[in-house]
Design a protein around this motif. Structure first.
Motif, PDB file in Angstrom:
ATOM      1  N   ASP A 171     -23.245   4.638  72.381  1.00 33.96           N
ATOM      2  CA  ASP A 171     -22.244   3.713  72.917  1.00 33.96           C
ATOM      3  C   ASP A 171     -22.287   2.365  72.200  1.00 33.96           C
ATOM      4  O   ASP A 171     -21.251   1.739  71.992  1.00 33.96           O
ATOM      5  CB  ASP A 171     -22.435   3.539  74.420  1.00 33.96           C
ATOM      6  CG  ASP A 171     -22.090   4.804  75.190  1.00 33.96           C
ATOM      7  OD1 ASP A 171     -21.440   5.699  74.615  1.00 33.96           O
ATOM      8  OD2 ASP A 171     -22.478   4.900  76.361  1.00 33.96           O
ATOM      9  N   PHE A 172     -23.474   1.917  71.822  1.00 30.88           N
ATOM     10  CA  PHE A 172     -23.606   0.699  71.046  1.00 30.88           C
ATOM     11  C   PHE A 172     -22.852   0.840  69.726  1.00 30.88           C
ATOM     12  O   PHE A 172     -22.059  -0.033  69.351  1.00 30.88           O
ATOM     13  CB  PHE A 172     -25.091   0.397  70.800  1.00 30.88           C
ATOM     14  CG  PHE A 172     -25.351  -0.675  69.788  1.00 30.88           C
ATOM     15  CD1 PHE A 172     -25.162  -2.011  70.107  1.00 30.88           C
ATOM     16  CD2 PHE A 172     -25.795  -0.360  68.513  1.00 30.88           C
ATOM     17  CE1 PHE A 172     -25.403  -3.015  69.162  1.00 30.88           C
ATOM     18  CE2 PHE A 172     -26.046  -1.344  67.584  1.00 30.88           C
ATOM     19  CZ  PHE A 172     -25.845  -2.677  67.904  1.00 30.88           C
ATOM     20  N   CYS A 173     -23.089   1.936  69.012  1.00 30.35           N
ATOM     21  CA  CYS A 173     -22.436   2.145  67.722  1.00 30.35           C
ATOM     22  C   CYS A 173     -20.923   2.278  67.875  1.00 30.35           C
ATOM     23  O   CYS A 173     -20.160   1.700  67.085  1.00 30.35           O
ATOM     24  CB  CYS A 173     -23.014   3.371  67.029  1.00 30.35           C
ATOM     25  SG  CYS A 173     -24.727   3.141  66.481  1.00 30.35           S
ATOM     26  N   THR A 174     -20.478   2.990  68.885  1.00 35.12           N
ATOM     27  CA  THR A 174     -19.044   3.144  69.133  1.00 35.12           C
ATOM     28  C   THR A 174     -18.401   1.796  69.443  1.00 35.12           C
ATOM     29  O   THR A 174     -17.328   1.471  68.924  1.00 35.12           O
ATOM     30  CB  THR A 174     -18.805   4.134  70.295  1.00 35.12           C
ATOM     31  OG1 THR A 174     -19.362   5.405  69.940  1.00 35.12           O
ATOM     32  CG2 THR A 174     -17.331   4.288  70.590  1.00 35.12           C
ATOM     33  N   PHE A 175     -19.062   1.012  70.276  1.00 34.66           N
ATOM     34  CA  PHE A 175     -18.555  -0.319  70.605  1.00 34.66           C
ATOM     35  C   PHE A 175     -18.459  -1.180  69.347  1.00 34.66           C
ATOM     36  O   PHE A 175     -17.446  -1.839  69.102  1.00 34.66           O
ATOM     37  CB  PHE A 175     -19.458  -0.998  71.638  1.00 34.66           C
ATOM     38  CG  PHE A 175     -19.073  -2.417  71.935  1.00 34.66           C
ATOM     39  CD1 PHE A 175     -18.032  -2.691  72.809  1.00 34.66           C
ATOM     40  CD2 PHE A 175     -19.736  -3.469  71.326  1.00 34.66           C
ATOM     41  CE1 PHE A 175     -17.665  -4.005  73.070  1.00 34.66           C
ATOM     42  CE2 PHE A 175     -19.380  -4.778  71.580  1.00 34.66           C
ATOM     43  CZ  PHE A 175     -18.333  -5.052  72.457  1.00 34.66           C
TER      44      PHE A 175
ATOM     45  N   ILE B 228     -25.080  -6.087  75.432  1.00 32.69           N
ATOM     46  CA  ILE B 228     -26.197  -5.847  76.350  1.00 32.69           C
ATOM     47  C   ILE B 228     -25.830  -4.778  77.371  1.00 32.69           C
ATOM     48  O   ILE B 228     -26.660  -3.950  77.742  1.00 32.69           O
ATOM     49  CB  ILE B 228     -26.640  -7.162  77.007  1.00 32.69           C
ATOM     50  CG1 ILE B 228     -27.293  -8.063  75.939  1.00 32.69           C
ATOM     51  CG2 ILE B 228     -27.592  -6.910  78.163  1.00 32.69           C
ATOM     52  CD1 ILE B 228     -27.593  -9.467  76.388  1.00 32.69           C
ATOM     53  N   LYS B 229     -24.584  -4.754  77.771  1.00 35.02           N
ATOM     54  CA  LYS B 229     -24.104  -3.759  78.735  1.00 35.02           C
ATOM     55  C   LYS B 229     -24.266  -2.326  78.201  1.00 35.02           C
ATOM     56  O   LYS B 229     -24.537  -1.407  78.965  1.00 35.02           O
ATOM     57  CB  LYS B 229     -22.640  -4.049  79.066  1.00 35.02           C
ATOM     58  CG  LYS B 229     -22.039  -3.198  80.131  1.00 35.02           C
ATOM     59  CD  LYS B 229     -20.605  -3.650  80.392  1.00 35.02           C
ATOM     60  CE  LYS B 229     -19.884  -2.673  81.269  1.00 35.02           C
ATOM     61  NZ  LYS B 229     -18.472  -3.069  81.439  1.00 35.02           N
ATOM     62  N   THR B 230     -24.142  -2.147  76.887  1.00 32.91           N
ATOM     63  CA  THR B 230     -24.262  -0.795  76.323  1.00 32.91           C
ATOM     64  C   THR B 230     -25.662  -0.218  76.523  1.00 32.91           C
ATOM     65  O   THR B 230     -25.829   1.004  76.547  1.00 32.91           O
ATOM     66  CB  THR B 230     -23.922  -0.760  74.813  1.00 32.91           C
ATOM     67  OG1 THR B 230     -24.872  -1.535  74.081  1.00 32.91           O
ATOM     68  CG2 THR B 230     -22.511  -1.242  74.550  1.00 32.91           C
ATOM     69  N   LYS B 231     -26.657  -1.091  76.680  1.00 31.63           N
ATOM     70  CA  LYS B 231     -28.035  -0.612  76.846  1.00 31.63           C
ATOM     71  C   LYS B 231     -28.236   0.188  78.122  1.00 31.63           C
ATOM     72  O   LYS B 231     -29.131   1.017  78.204  1.00 31.63           O
ATOM     73  CB  LYS B 231     -29.007  -1.788  76.844  1.00 31.63           C
ATOM     74  CG  LYS B 231     -29.248  -2.378  75.481  1.00 31.63           C
ATOM     75  CD  LYS B 231     -30.236  -3.499  75.535  1.00 31.63           C
ATOM     76  CE  LYS B 231     -31.595  -2.976  75.943  1.00 31.63           C
ATOM     77  NZ  LYS B 231     -32.627  -4.023  75.953  1.00 31.63           N
ATOM     78  N   SER B 232     -27.411  -0.060  79.138  1.00 28.17           N
ATOM     79  CA  SER B 232     -27.590   0.622  80.418  1.00 28.17           C
ATOM     80  C   SER B 232     -26.699   1.852  80.566  1.00 28.17           C
ATOM     81  O   SER B 232     -26.653   2.444  81.633  1.00 28.17           O
ATOM     82  CB  SER B 232     -27.324  -0.354  81.573  1.00 28.17           C
ATOM     83  OG  SER B 232     -26.001  -0.828  81.515  1.00 28.17           O
ATOM     84  N   SER B 233     -26.039   2.249  79.490  1.00 27.41           N
ATOM     85  CA  SER B 233     -25.181   3.432  79.560  1.00 27.41           C
ATOM     86  C   SER B 233     -26.027   4.708  79.466  1.00 27.41           C
ATOM     87  O   SER B 233     -27.225   4.665  79.183  1.00 27.41           O
ATOM     88  CB  SER B 233     -24.142   3.402  78.441  1.00 27.41           C
ATOM     89  OG  SER B 233     -24.731   3.712  77.204  1.00 27.41           O
ATOM     90  N   GLU B 234     -25.381   5.824  79.672  1.00 27.80           N
ATOM     91  CA  GLU B 234     -26.067   7.118  79.603  1.00 27.80           C
ATOM     92  C   GLU B 234     -26.524   7.439  78.179  1.00 27.80           C
ATOM     93  O   GLU B 234     -27.553   8.072  77.975  1.00 27.80           O
ATOM     94  CB  GLU B 234     -25.141   8.223  80.118  1.00 27.80           C
ATOM     95  CG  GLU B 234     -25.836   9.537  80.324  1.00 27.80           C
ATOM     96  CD  GLU B 234     -24.949  10.546  81.028  1.00 27.80           C
ATOM     97  OE1 GLU B 234     -24.861  11.681  80.526  1.00 27.80           O
ATOM     98  OE2 GLU B 234     -24.355  10.176  82.066  1.00 27.80           O
ATOM     99  N   ASN B 235     -25.753   7.010  77.195  1.00 22.17           N
ATOM    100  CA  ASN B 235     -26.070   7.209  75.776  1.00 22.17           C
ATOM    101  C   ASN B 235     -26.039   5.856  75.074  1.00 22.17           C
ATOM    102  O   ASN B 235     -25.078   5.538  74.361  1.00 22.17           O
ATOM    103  CB  ASN B 235     -25.051   8.153  75.119  1.00 22.17           C
ATOM    104  CG  ASN B 235     -25.070   9.525  75.736  1.00 22.17           C
ATOM    105  OD1 ASN B 235     -26.111  10.158  75.777  1.00 22.17           O
ATOM    106  ND2 ASN B 235     -23.927   9.969  76.229  1.00 22.17           N
ATOM    107  N   PRO B 236     -27.082   5.050  75.249  1.00 15.38           N
ATOM    108  CA  PRO B 236     -27.015   3.661  74.794  1.00 15.38           C
ATOM    109  C   PRO B 236     -26.823   3.470  73.290  1.00 15.38           C
ATOM    110  O   PRO B 236     -26.015   2.627  72.882  1.00 15.38           O
ATOM    111  CB  PRO B 236     -28.335   3.059  75.263  1.00 15.38           C
ATOM    112  CG  PRO B 236     -29.222   4.195  75.584  1.00 15.38           C
ATOM    113  CD  PRO B 236     -28.345   5.348  75.910  1.00 15.38           C
ATOM    114  N   VAL B 237     -27.505   4.217  72.464  1.00  8.92           N
ATOM    115  CA  VAL B 237     -27.371   4.014  71.018  1.00  8.92           C
ATOM    116  C   VAL B 237     -25.986   4.453  70.550  1.00  8.92           C
ATOM    117  O   VAL B 237     -25.319   3.747  69.780  1.00  8.92           O
ATOM    118  CB  VAL B 237     -28.483   4.748  70.234  1.00  8.92           C
ATOM    119  CG1 VAL B 237     -28.295   4.583  68.737  1.00  8.92           C
ATOM    120  CG2 VAL B 237     -29.857   4.240  70.660  1.00  8.92           C
TER     121      VAL B 237
END
Length: 92
Positions: free
Chosen positions: A35-39, A24-33
């Motif tokens: 960062d989600f995939c990287t995570f 859920i935290k990745t959604k608030s990043s500058e590049n959410p998709v």
């Protein structure tokens, strides 16, 4: 197949509050998709941006084909596997 990986991730996140919170935290990043995939890749889930975007489109296209020509317009949101994943995650 990215759909399998998203399902596996969702099941794991249901049982791990820390994983769920990090996702859920990745959604608030500058590049959410991205960062989600990287995570996800860092946690061992084979989820890439291209496959994630294609999965949503493929799913939407299959739903439209299943109505034998009756569905001429896609339904907003059905083509977004990323958003669908988070809607499910946040409601579980």
């Amino acid at each position: 197949m990215v759909e399998f990986e998203l399902e596996r991730l969702l099941n794991d996140a249901k049982n791990d509050e820390n994983l769920k919170a990090e996702l859920i935290k990745t959604k608030s990043s500058e590049n959410p998709v991205e960062d989600f995939c990287t995570f996800c890749q860092g946690k061992g889930y084979n989820i890439t941006i291209g496959e994630l975007l294609a999965a949503g489109q493929d799913s939407n296209d299959a739903k439209l084909r299943s109505v034998n020509g009756g569905g001429v317009n896609g339904i907003d949101g059905w083509d977004d596997a990323y958003e669908q994943f988070f809607l499910t995650l946040e409601w579980t």
